[in-house]
Design a protein around this motif. Structure first.
Motif, PDB file in Angstrom:
ATOM      1  N   GLU A   1      -2.823  -6.825  -9.694  1.00 34.32           N
ATOM      2  CA  GLU A   1      -3.992  -6.226  -9.207  1.00 34.32           C
ATOM      3  C   GLU A   1      -3.744  -5.113  -8.737  1.00 34.32           C
ATOM      4  O   GLU A   1      -2.629  -4.714  -8.024  1.00 34.32           O
ATOM      5  N   TYR A   2      -4.875  -4.023  -8.691  1.00 28.07           N
ATOM      6  CA  TYR A   2      -4.862  -2.739  -8.250  1.00 28.07           C
ATOM      7  C   TYR A   2      -6.275  -2.400  -7.632  1.00 28.07           C
ATOM      8  O   TYR A   2      -7.356  -2.693  -8.448  1.00 28.07           O
ATOM      9  N   ARG A   3      -6.104  -1.637  -6.505  1.00 23.73           N
ATOM     10  CA  ARG A   3      -7.615  -1.472  -6.131  1.00 23.73           C
ATOM     11  C   ARG A   3      -7.406  -0.023  -5.058  1.00 23.73           C
ATOM     12  O   ARG A   3      -6.304   0.023  -4.497  1.00 23.73           O
TER      13      ARG A   3
ATOM     14  N   GLN B   1       0.962  -1.091   0.057  1.00 25.14           N
ATOM     15  CA  GLN B   1      -0.020  -0.065  -0.022  1.00 25.14           C
ATOM     16  C   GLN B   1       0.937   1.273   0.053  1.00 25.14           C
ATOM     17  O   GLN B   1       1.314   1.739   1.045  1.00 25.14           O
TER      18      GLN B   1
ATOM     19  N   GLY C   1     -11.308  -1.417  -8.913  1.00 34.02           N
ATOM     20  CA  GLY C   1     -10.263  -2.169  -9.010  1.00 34.02           C
ATOM     21  C   GLY C   1     -10.135  -2.653 -10.519  1.00 34.02           C
ATOM     22  O   GLY C   1     -10.954  -2.595 -11.260  1.00 34.02           O
TER      23      GLY C   1
ATOM     24  N   PHE D   1      -1.858  -2.621  -4.413  1.00 34.96           N
ATOM     25  CA  PHE D   1      -1.182  -3.394  -5.305  1.00 34.96           C
ATOM     26  C   PHE D   1      -0.864  -4.805  -4.924  1.00 34.96           C
ATOM     27  O   PHE D   1      -0.216  -4.847  -3.876  1.00 34.96           O
TER      28      PHE D   1
ATOM     29  N   HIS E   1      -4.543   3.003  -1.751  1.00 39.41           N
ATOM     30  CA  HIS E   1      -3.804   2.292  -3.078  1.00 39.41           C
ATOM     31  C   HIS E   1      -3.147   1.124  -2.714  1.00 39.41           C
ATOM     32  O   HIS E   1      -2.155   1.178  -2.173  1.00 39.41           O
TER      33      HIS E   1
END
Length: 379
Positions: A216-218, A192, A229, A199, A197
């Motif tokens: 992955e991104y969220r 983070q 995401g 990853f 944010h």
């Protein structure tokens, strides 16, 4: 002035002794990555507890242990910093469970005091792998049931290696065979870098007979009803027959974006996903997810190029949790067993594969302030 200095020195020594005793008791209870920042009128606890899928249960357990360790500890001004895979997730007030983003001083203190190799037990995890198909006349219930014994080794902050062994129990579903083989093994990086944010990067062999790379991104604020995401990557098919290995090229691209909304009704969440799933399958999927104190249940429907389907999924911590625990080693059951059933069990409609950690949406849903405060109000 001299008496004041002696009094302050005595207070600081007492706080240091209390901190050591408290850390020891927390460690015996299964907490890891423990860092205590104790002052005269406040206490900050940084911790991880891999037996729980929901961080609230770790914070509740910590609150009870702190009270037993020393009723004089300044719990009214205590702050909890739950950690996941060696990364800070946020800060929560111990009494109200109000969430606030991490400050630079929080990150700096944790970075200065975090010792990756020292702070973790060698953790062995037991969890089942279950794949089922229903409806054939000659064999109406086809299933594959394996028991996996794996471990996670932390290499650096946020970097870990997961590996283990797969023990076949029953298989009348496919030609995987009944030989012992390596479990899905992958390298993870979870971070983070900025508040809200997240990853996740994974590389290796995954579940669902996939290998390759996953990203992955969220964006998820723990005090908001909304999050969104993206997950994407490139994978290929692989299969192990004991020590024999077969694979196909890594050329299956996928990319799926989603948006998630906490409805505020009965702790339900709506999640809409769209994009290219596995096998170049383009379309969308809608999930309705309800959270319970110790589990999660979801219904879903999907429509893609391959077809239309619907079904359900659930997730919970597998009983009994701790099996054996020492200072350096632990054997336990999985913190999250997740299973999904789809009525169209022939065609891979809107499929995503499993990696060795929860998908970011499933993980971060449990850290939402509204959900944690609801749990605290019912205890």
């Amino acid at each position: 002035m001299r008496k004041l200095r002696i009094s302050l020195l005595f207070i600081l020594l007492s706080l240091g002794l209390h901190s050591q005793e408290t850390e020891s008791q927390l460690g015996e209870a299964g907490f890891e990555n423990i860092t205590l920042e104790t002052e005269v009128d406040s206490l900050k606890l940084y911790f991880e507890h891999r037996e729980f899928r929901n961080p609230y249960h770790g914070m509740l357990y910590a609150n009870r242990l702190l009270g037993k360790a020393d009723p004089e500890l300044p719990r009214k001004n205590s702050t909890f910093f739950p950690v996941f895979h060696n990364q800070l997730m946020g800060r929560y007030e111990a009494q109200t469970y109000n969430f606030s983003p991490l400050s630079e001083s929080d990150r700096h203190f944790y970075a200065e005091n975090n010792k990756v190799f020292k702070n973790y037990r060698f953790n062995f995890r037991l969890h089942p792998e279950v794949v089922s198909r229903f409806g054939y006349y000659e064999d109406p219930f086809e299933t594959k049931f394996n028991m996996i014994l794996d471990t996670r080794i932390y290499l650096a902050s946020g970097v870990s290696l997961q590996t283990g062994i797969t023990i076949p129990i029953v298989n009348n579903l496919d030609n995987h065979g009944m030989k012992l083989r390596a479990a899905p093994s992958m390298l993870h990086y979870f971070v983070q870098p900025w508040n809200a944010h997240f990853f996740s990067l994974s590389a290796g062999t995954f579940y669902n007979d996939r290998y390759g790379f996953d990203l992955e991104y969220r964006f998820a604020r723990m005090d908001s009803r909304w999050s969104f995401g993206f997950a994407g990557g490139v994978t290929g098919f692989y299969r192990l027959y004991g020590l024999e290995y077969y694979s196909e090229p890594v050329d299956d691209l996928y990319g799926v974006a989603d948006v998630e909304w906490r409805t505020g009704i009965e702790h339900t969440t709506l999640k809409l996903s769209a994009g290219q799933f596995l096998y170049q399958d383009k379309g969308m999927r809608l999930d309705l997810i309800k959270q319970f104190a110790a589990a999660e249940l979801g219904l879903f429907a999907a429509r893609t190029d391959i077809g239309t389907t619907g079904g359900f999924q659930f997730a919970f911590s597998l009983f009994p949790g701790k099996i054996l625990r020492g200072k350096k080693n632990e054997v336990r059951t999985t913190e999250e067993f997740r299973w999904e059933y789809t009525y169209n069990n022939e065609d891979p409609v809107a499929q995503q594969f499993r990696i060795g950690m929860p998908r970011l949406a499933d993980l971060l849903r449990n850290y939402n302030e509204a959900w944690i405060k609801h749990l605290s109000n019912n205890n």
